[in-house]
Design a protein around this motif. Structure first.
Motif, mmCIF file in Angstrom:
data_model
loop_
_atom_site.group_PDB
_atom_site.id
_atom_site.type_symbol
_atom_site.label_atom_id
_atom_site.label_comp_id
_atom_site.label_asym_id
_atom_site.label_seq_id
_atom_site.Cartn_x
_atom_site.Cartn_y
_atom_site.Cartn_z
ATOM 1 N N LEU A 284 0.826 -1.194 0.000
ATOM 2 C CA LEU A 284 0.000 0.000 0.000
ATOM 3 C C LEU A 284 0.865 1.251 0.000
ATOM 4 C CD1 LEU A 284 -2.607 -0.997 2.755
ATOM 5 C CD2 LEU A 284 -2.652 -1.523 0.308
ATOM 6 N N LYS A 285 0.301 2.341 -0.513
ATOM 7 C CA LYS A 285 0.924 3.663 -0.442
ATOM 8 C C LYS A 285 -0.051 4.615 0.243
ATOM 9 C CE LYS A 285 3.062 5.407 -3.951
ATOM 10 N NZ LYS A 285 4.405 5.629 -3.386
ATOM 11 N N ASP A 286 0.491 5.734 0.739
ATOM 12 C CA ASP A 286 -0.328 6.735 1.443
ATOM 13 C C ASP A 286 -1.140 6.064 2.549
ATOM 14 O OD1 ASP A 286 0.623 8.599 -0.391
ATOM 15 O OD2 ASP A 286 -1.019 8.198 -1.776
ATOM 16 N N CYS A 287 -0.434 5.402 3.443
ATOM 17 C CA CYS A 287 -1.086 4.496 4.398
ATOM 18 C C CYS A 287 -1.496 5.201 5.682
ATOM 19 C CB CYS A 287 -0.136 3.348 4.748
ATOM 20 S SG CYS A 287 0.548 2.540 3.300
ATOM 21 N N ALA A 288 -2.537 4.659 6.283
ATOM 22 C CA ALA A 288 -2.980 5.070 7.612
ATOM 23 C C ALA A 288 -3.337 3.814 8.396
ATOM 24 C CB ALA A 288 -4.186 5.993 7.523
ATOM 25 N N ARG A 289 -3.151 3.877 9.708
ATOM 26 C CA ARG A 289 -3.510 2.755 10.570
ATOM 27 C C ARG A 289 -4.604 3.194 11.531
ATOM 28 N NH1 ARG A 289 -1.325 3.467 15.600
ATOM 29 N NH2 ARG A 289 0.423 4.942 15.742
#
Length: 273
Positions: free
Chosen positions: A183-188
């Motif tokens: 993934l790119k531009d990831c958030a958790r």
């Protein structure tokens, strides 16, 4: 010696079928991996493709006066002519044979790419096992954006760790399971299973501490063994630039700036009074 010649001829005639698979893999590696069904089946398919290409090319050549029997007949007398004459006959045929094999091989590569394109875009997708993967591949080739929501197998206190990001790459195993997803531009964030509505926490940008100048890569690889479930969303975070939209944006920005100027002017007038 005859066995060596026979083997050489068979391998040469199979070139179009062999390069058919290379053509498939050149356009799309998933097509090559998912179509694969075993060595025997691949040899049979390569033989069939080669046969069809040779029949088509020889039929086309015969329309221009070429006769295969007349071309091969001088080589069939190898046991009755001196070696020097046999070498002369063979060398005189090498250039046209090489040109024919190059054309036939090119046809095999082209046919393989056509099949791969048909699989990815839809018309030939029925011949693969995992059809859903090509919706993602086709969208990526059309410069579309697919947002991925990954539920991991990491849990604590009825909360499961989740990731959201833009799909960059994924690898599918032969059984259809994901080997990994990048993934790119990831958030958790997390999902709370204690809540009947399965509420989620705030999404935190994983790379929020890095500036755009220092962020060379922002890949997040999630191993398939840590993936409990995945949602692929082709609609979220999709922005398509159009001339009308650009003009509307510029007009809105201009109006906003004019509004700010008027507000400042009114504020100064109020202070002067």
């Amino acid at each position: 010696m005859s066995a060596i010649w026979a083997t050489t001829v068979i391998v040469g005639l199979l070139f179009p079928g062999i390069f058919f698979f290379i053509g498939v893999a050149t356009y799309e590696r998933f097509s090559r991996e998912i179509i694969r069904s075993g060595a025997v089946s691949e040899i049979a398919l390569a033989t069939l493709v080669s046969l069809l290409i040779h029949i088509a090319l020889l039929t086309l050549l015969s329309a221009f006066g070429f006769r295969l029997s007349a071309f091969v007949a001088p080589l069939a007398e190898y046991a009755d002519v001196p070696h020097v004459e046999l070498v002369r006959r063979i060398t005189s045929k090498l250039l046209p044979i090489a040109l024919y094999l190059i054309v036939a091989t090119g046809c095999g590569i082209g046919l393989g790419m056509i099949v791969a394109i048909g699989i990815v875009t839809g018309p030939l997708r029925f011949i693969v096992k995992h059809k859903w993967a090509y919706d993602l591949i086709d969208r990526d080739r059309r410069s579309g954006i697919t947002t991925v929501y990954v539920m991991t197998a990491t849990t604590e206190d009825n909360k499961v760790l989740m990731y959201r990001g833009r799909l960059h790459e994924f690898l599918l195993q032969e059984d259809g399971k994901l080997s990994y997803v990048i993934l790119k531009d990831c958030a958790r964030y997390y999902m709370n299973f204690a809540d009947p509505e399965l509420s989620t926490g705030t999404q935190l940008d994983i790379f929020r501490g890095a500036t755009a100048q220092r962020r060379v890569w922002d890949y997040l690889m999630i191993d398939g063994g840590n993936i409990a479930n995945v949602l692929f969303d082709p609609s979220a975070q999709t922005i398509k630039a159009t001339d009308e939209g650009t003009k509307a944006l510029q007009a809105a920005i201009k109006a906003r700036r004019e509004g700010h100027r008027q507000d400042k002017a009114s504020y100064r007038d109020a202070l002067c009074q």
